[in-house]
Structure formats: structure tokens, C-alpha cells
Design a protein around this motif. Sequence first.
Motif, PDB file in Angstrom:
ATOM      1  N   SER A 108       1.009  -1.433   0.184  1.00  0.00           N
ATOM      2  CA  SER A 108       0.012   0.076  -0.036  1.00  0.00           C
ATOM      3  C   SER A 108       1.309   1.408  -0.366  1.00  0.00           C
ATOM      4  O   SER A 108       2.082   1.145   0.803  1.00  0.00           O
ATOM      5  CB  SER A 108      -0.984  -0.059   1.045  1.00  0.00           C
ATOM      6  OG  SER A 108      -0.091   0.328   2.360  1.00  0.00           O
ATOM      7  N   MET A 109       0.389   2.456  -0.963  1.00  0.00           N
ATOM      8  CA  MET A 109       1.134   3.362  -0.649  1.00  0.00           C
ATOM      9  C   MET A 109       0.498   4.185   0.480  1.00  0.00           C
ATOM     10  O   MET A 109      -0.513   4.825   1.293  1.00  0.00           O
ATOM     11  CB  MET A 109       0.949   4.278  -2.224  1.00  0.00           C
ATOM     12  CG  MET A 109       1.358   3.239  -2.909  1.00  0.00           C
ATOM     13  SD  MET A 109       1.766   3.817  -4.485  1.00  0.00           S
ATOM     14  CE  MET A 109       0.272   4.092  -5.043  1.00  0.00           C
ATOM     15  N   ASP A 110       1.195   5.498   1.397  1.00  0.00           N
ATOM     16  CA  ASP A 110       0.912   6.117   2.046  1.00  0.00           C
ATOM     17  C   ASP A 110       1.169   7.479   1.021  1.00  0.00           C
ATOM     18  O   ASP A 110       1.227   7.882   0.486  1.00  0.00           O
ATOM     19  CB  ASP A 110       2.382   6.416   3.412  1.00  0.00           C
ATOM     20  CG  ASP A 110       3.432   7.190   2.229  1.00  0.00           C
ATOM     21  OD1 ASP A 110       3.399   7.688   1.607  1.00  0.00           O
ATOM     22  OD2 ASP A 110       4.465   7.203   3.408  1.00  0.00           O
ATOM     23  N   LYS A 111       0.140   8.518   1.959  1.00  0.00           N
ATOM     24  CA  LYS A 111       0.067  10.042   1.600  1.00  0.00           C
ATOM     25  C   LYS A 111       1.129  10.618   0.553  1.00  0.00           C
ATOM     26  O   LYS A 111       0.632  11.248  -0.627  1.00  0.00           O
ATOM     27  CB  LYS A 111      -0.931  10.662   2.231  1.00  0.00           C
ATOM     28  CG  LYS A 111      -2.142  10.621   2.753  1.00  0.00           C
ATOM     29  CD  LYS A 111      -2.812  10.907   3.560  1.00  0.00           C
ATOM     30  CE  LYS A 111      -4.157  11.373   4.144  1.00  0.00           C
ATOM     31  NZ  LYS A 111      -4.920  12.021   5.308  1.00  0.00           N
ATOM     32  N   GLU A 112       2.320  10.302   1.246  1.00  0.00           N
ATOM     33  CA  GLU A 112       3.627  11.395   1.133  1.00  0.00           C
ATOM     34  C   GLU A 112       3.758  10.381  -0.535  1.00  0.00           C
ATOM     35  O   GLU A 112       3.629  11.524  -1.697  1.00  0.00           O
ATOM     36  CB  GLU A 112       4.657  10.642   1.582  1.00  0.00           C
ATOM     37  CG  GLU A 112       4.408  12.067   2.803  1.00  0.00           C
ATOM     38  CD  GLU A 112       5.396  12.075   3.502  1.00  0.00           C
ATOM     39  OE1 GLU A 112       6.595  11.239   3.047  1.00  0.00           O
ATOM     40  OE2 GLU A 112       5.517  12.431   5.028  1.00  0.00           O
ATOM     41  N   GLN A 113       3.833   9.038  -1.383  1.00  0.00           N
ATOM     42  CA  GLN A 113       4.121   8.738  -2.287  1.00  0.00           C
ATOM     43  C   GLN A 113       3.387   8.889  -3.658  1.00  0.00           C
ATOM     44  O   GLN A 113       3.934   9.157  -4.216  1.00  0.00           O
ATOM     45  CB  GLN A 113       4.071   7.228  -1.782  1.00  0.00           C
ATOM     46  CG  GLN A 113       5.339   6.299  -0.904  1.00  0.00           C
ATOM     47  CD  GLN A 113       5.034   5.198  -0.682  1.00  0.00           C
ATOM     48  OE1 GLN A 113       4.326   4.170  -0.561  1.00  0.00           O
ATOM     49  NE2 GLN A 113       6.599   4.551  -1.244  1.00  0.00           N
ATOM     50  N   ILE A 114       1.511   9.001  -2.652  1.00  0.00           N
ATOM     51  CA  ILE A 114       0.343   8.958  -3.691  1.00  0.00           C
ATOM     52  C   ILE A 114       0.776  10.859  -4.299  1.00  0.00           C
ATOM     53  O   ILE A 114       1.204  10.919  -5.866  1.00  0.00           O
ATOM     54  CB  ILE A 114      -0.903   9.219  -3.723  1.00  0.00           C
ATOM     55  CG1 ILE A 114      -1.148   7.526  -2.952  1.00  0.00           C
ATOM     56  CG2 ILE A 114      -1.776   9.574  -4.241  1.00  0.00           C
ATOM     57  CD1 ILE A 114      -2.306   7.102  -2.156  1.00  0.00           C
ATOM     58  N   MET A 135       3.808  11.340  -7.009  1.00  0.00           N
ATOM     59  CA  MET A 135       3.864  10.619  -7.839  1.00  0.00           C
ATOM     60  C   MET A 135       2.537  11.350  -8.988  1.00  0.00           C
ATOM     61  O   MET A 135       3.275  11.236  -9.620  1.00  0.00           O
ATOM     62  CB  MET A 135       2.651   8.594  -8.567  1.00  0.00           C
ATOM     63  CG  MET A 135       3.367   7.319  -7.638  1.00  0.00           C
ATOM     64  SD  MET A 135       2.536   6.272  -6.923  1.00  0.00           S
ATOM     65  CE  MET A 135       1.856   5.960  -8.786  1.00  0.00           C
TER      66      MET A 135
END
Length: 80
Positions: A6-12, A15
Amino acid sequence: MAAPGSMDKEQIFGMAEKEMEYRVELFNKLTQTCFNKCVDKKYKDNELNMGENTCIDRCVAKYWQVTNLVGQLLGSQRPM
């Protein structure tokens, strides 16, 4: 703790930021390429003439077709 994969908000956000940078760069390249190809460098008029408009329409259409084709080809590549 986030689940694996799963991705956290920072990764999203990162991107999304990269996607926006890519789109801005693509737009700038398209604009510069078609302007250089189609607009008379002498700037005789303050508006585009019919020939320049037609050239720009065709240039943009071809640019998007090629960009989409390359995207499809790259998207169909599977890592081995």
C-alpha cells in the motif's frame, strides 16, 4: 503501520507531482515543436494566418497520436 504494497499519502502525492511535471513538460515540448514548425519567424501579423492554424492543428494531432502510441507500446511491455 501500512500494509505491504500500500502507498502512503506522501507516495501518492509524489506520484501525482511527477505526473504533473511530465504533463507540463509534454505540453511545453508540443508547443515549442509546433510553434517552430508552423509559425513564420518574421511575425508579419499579430494573429496566426490560416496556413499557420492548419499546420498547428495537424502538428498537435500528430504529436498526440505519437505520444499515445508510445505510451501504449511502453504500457504493453512486461518485465521478464
